[in-house]
Design a protein around this motif. Structure first.
Motif, PDB file in Angstrom:
ATOM      1  N   HIS A  33       0.853  -1.179   0.000  1.00  0.00           N
ATOM      2  CA  HIS A  33       0.000   0.000   0.000  1.00  0.00           C
ATOM      3  C   HIS A  33       0.895   1.237   0.000  1.00  0.00           C
ATOM      4  O   HIS A  33       1.780   1.378   0.839  1.00  0.00           O
ATOM      5  N   VAL A  34       0.630   2.145  -0.946  1.00  0.00           N
ATOM      6  CA  VAL A  34       1.538   3.255  -1.196  1.00  0.00           C
ATOM      7  C   VAL A  34       0.774   4.572  -1.144  1.00  0.00           C
ATOM      8  O   VAL A  34      -0.351   4.682  -1.640  1.00  0.00           O
ATOM      9  N   ASN A  35       1.409   5.567  -0.545  1.00  0.00           N
ATOM     10  CA  ASN A  35       0.866   6.925  -0.543  1.00  0.00           C
ATOM     11  C   ASN A  35       2.040   7.879  -0.743  1.00  0.00           C
ATOM     12  O   ASN A  35       3.196   7.440  -0.889  1.00  0.00           O
TER      13      ASN A  35
ATOM     14  N   VAL B  81      -0.913  -0.893  -4.501  1.00  0.00           N
ATOM     15  CA  VAL B  81      -2.218  -0.257  -4.438  1.00  0.00           C
ATOM     16  C   VAL B  81      -2.031   1.123  -3.811  1.00  0.00           C
ATOM     17  O   VAL B  81      -1.386   1.261  -2.769  1.00  0.00           O
ATOM     18  N   ALA B  82      -2.533   2.144  -4.485  1.00  0.00           N
ATOM     19  CA  ALA B  82      -2.520   3.489  -3.920  1.00  0.00           C
ATOM     20  C   ALA B  82      -3.537   3.538  -2.791  1.00  0.00           C
ATOM     21  O   ALA B  82      -4.705   3.212  -2.985  1.00  0.00           O
ATOM     22  N   ASP B  83      -3.094   3.941  -1.605  1.00  0.00           N
ATOM     23  CA  ASP B  83      -3.944   3.886  -0.413  1.00  0.00           C
ATOM     24  C   ASP B  83      -3.725   5.164   0.383  1.00  0.00           C
ATOM     25  O   ASP B  83      -2.665   5.360   0.991  1.00  0.00           O
ATOM     26  N   MET B  84      -4.730   6.038   0.396  1.00  0.00           N
ATOM     27  CA  MET B  84      -4.570   7.358   1.007  1.00  0.00           C
ATOM     28  C   MET B  84      -4.546   7.319   2.539  1.00  0.00           C
ATOM     29  O   MET B  84      -4.257   8.337   3.168  1.00  0.00           O
ATOM     30  N   ARG B  85      -4.821   6.163   3.134  1.00  0.00           N
ATOM     31  CA  ARG B  85      -4.760   6.109   4.595  1.00  0.00           C
ATOM     32  C   ARG B  85      -3.352   5.768   5.100  1.00  0.00           C
ATOM     33  O   ARG B  85      -3.084   5.842   6.295  1.00  0.00           O
ATOM     34  N   ILE B  86      -2.457   5.374   4.198  1.00  0.00           N
ATOM     35  CA  ILE B  86      -1.084   5.100   4.602  1.00  0.00           C
ATOM     36  C   ILE B  86      -0.394   6.423   4.881  1.00  0.00           C
ATOM     37  O   ILE B  86      -0.329   7.304   4.012  1.00  0.00           O
ATOM     38  N   ALA B  87       0.117   6.577   6.092  1.00  0.00           N
ATOM     39  CA  ALA B  87       0.701   7.857   6.492  1.00  0.00           C
ATOM     40  C   ALA B  87       2.132   7.722   6.983  1.00  0.00           C
ATOM     41  O   ALA B  87       2.942   8.621   6.766  1.00  0.00           O
ATOM     42  N   ARG B  88       2.475   6.612   7.640  1.00  0.00           N
ATOM     43  CA  ARG B  88       3.803   6.459   8.237  1.00  0.00           C
ATOM     44  C   ARG B  88       4.081   7.633   9.180  1.00  0.00           C
ATOM     45  O   ARG B  88       4.578   8.673   8.774  1.00  0.00           O
TER      46      ARG B  88
END
Length: 437
Positions: A165-167, A270-277
């Motif tokens: 999952h990538v942002n 997968v583009a995932d806008m909840r991934i923040a790190r």
């Protein structure tokens, strides 16, 4: 002496499991080197002020003292065991910048220590395998698209499906700025807790730490719900009606990463806008990788782009890196009995020992086989050949070598036996070394 008990969070694999671990590490190492990454190993300890300078919690650091006898002496308490490899690598780059060629492609596979609560697949002592590309003053964005492809190759062949999952932090920060939030970094850290505490508590946290109104918090949560395996995520973000130059930059960079992944590692990204790190040193693309169907184990490969982690005066060394949680993946595999090895010992041949006086000759036979890359050991004591064959069978050793005027080798699984010369005989390729499957 009482029977010792295991220490929670400090795994000690059995020989068969260790062979699997070494096989996975070797595959990862070989893949990294095929992509031009050079090996680095940093020391196990770092000054505490360096370990904690980028937002990590001191509760997870193992602090060192020089000797147990000096437990009351805190003179060495400023050192701690590293709990990841990114911060030590940044320090390493600063110390060796004059000796490195940039952009520098590094891989690092070694143990880390983190004082967290042990659970299945999560340990206090564990192996990590990292890759980073770091440059002087500027780093092209194409590396952010390249690294996931390398990871996909390194983990290929495992009986698991991975989803990365990538942002992009520019996308998130730009959106929060465009939405009018007073503290975008606080918003990033709040969204990072979404899977742990749920949307209602995150909304309250956004209001408390980022100054979000109810409408702003709703917009942030709406952004976090967007995900896609192609570039369509950009349209979904645009429909939220927020604009900012940094947001546009992040959208463009993330689109490149996703489309590159679709071409070279289909099904991975997968583009995932909840991934923040939540760590504050990330500045661009961020990654978290989960095992499909086993998401409860958390991310098994994480990382991101960092522009300011390594800096010296006005000089900066921006980089991007990904870290594979080797022990975490193995913990999942072992817990599910998903991997096995063809035998629990590297030994391919046992040289039978007719009598103790024959040991020198048996040692010469073993040496001749080892010289040709065949793992060999001599029987520990003379005994009837039937007993020595049973010994080999218990160990999982496939071949027994019988010395004498006419030397012979026996495949104890099939019972086939034939004359052989230690200077010429070769086992089938599948038997030369334990096979993981």
């Amino acid at each position: 002496m009482t029977r010792p008990t295991p220490l929670s969070g400090f795994p000690e694999w059995l020989p068969a499991q260790r062979l699997i671990e070494q096989s996975l590490i070797e595959r990862i190492r070989r893949t990294f080197e095929l992509h031009g990454f050079a090996p680095v190993e940093t020391r196990a300890v770092e000054p505490l002020d360096q370990l904690l300078r980028k937002g990590e919690t001191s509760k997870e650091v193992y602090v060192l003292r020089r000797l147990q006898a000096d437990a009351a002496d805190a003179t060495d308490s400023g050192l701690g065991l590293h709990f990841d490899l990114t911060v030590p690598f940044a320090r390493y780059v600063l110390e060796n910048a004059g000796k490195l060629n940039f952009p520098f492609r590094r891989y690092q596979i070694q143990k880390c220590w983190r004082g967290e609560r042990p659970q299945e697949g999560r340990y206090r002592e564990f192996y990590q395998a990292d890759i980073d590309v770091i440059d002087r003053d500027g780093l092209p964005n194409h590396y952010e698209a390249e690294l996931p492809v390398v990871i996909a190759e390194a983990l290929a062949g495992l009986p698991l499906t991975f989803k990365m999952h990538v942002n992009n932090r520019k996308l998130s920060e730009g959106f929060y700025r465009g939405a009018g939030l007073a503290d975008p970094m606080a918003a990033i850290q709040a969204i990072d807790k979404l899977d742990k505490i749920g949307p209602d508590k995150v909304a309250a946290l956004l209001a408390e730490t980022a100054g979000a109104t109810e409408a702003q918090a709703k917009a942030c949560l709406a952004l976090a719900e967007i995900s896609a395996e192609d570039g369509s995520f950009a349209e979904a973000v645009a429909k939220l009606g927020v604009s900012d130059p940094l947001l546009d930059e992040g959208l463009a960079e993330l689109t490149t990463v996703i489309e590159t992944g679709r071409e070279h590692a289909p099904g991975l990204l997968v583009a995932d806008m909840r991934i923040a790190r939540g760590l504050d040193y990330y500045t661009g693309t961020v990654y978290e990788t989960f095992i499909a169907g086993r998401e409860r184990f958390g991310s098994v490969c994480s990382g991101g782009r960092y522009d300011n982690l390594a800096s010296l005066g006005d000089e900066t060394f921006p980089g991007v890196g990904l870290s594979i949680g080797v022990s975490r993946i193995l913990g999942v595999l072992f817990g599910q009995n998903a991997l096995s090895v063809s035998r629990p010992t590297p030994t391919c041949v046992l040289v039978a020992l007719p009598a103790e006086d024959d040991r020198p000759e048996c040692n010469r036979i073993a040496a001749a086989l080892r010289a040709r890359g065949i793992a060999t050991e001599v029987a520990p004591a003379p005994a009837k050949f039937g007993k020595q064959i049973k010994f080999a069978d218990r160990r999982g050793i496939p071949f027994v070598w019988f010395p004498g005027a006419e030397q012979q080798v026996k495949d104890i699984r099939s019972g086939e036996q034939a004359a052989a010369d230690p200077a010429q005989w070769t086992p089938p390729a599948a038997d030369l070394y334990p096979v993981v499957g």
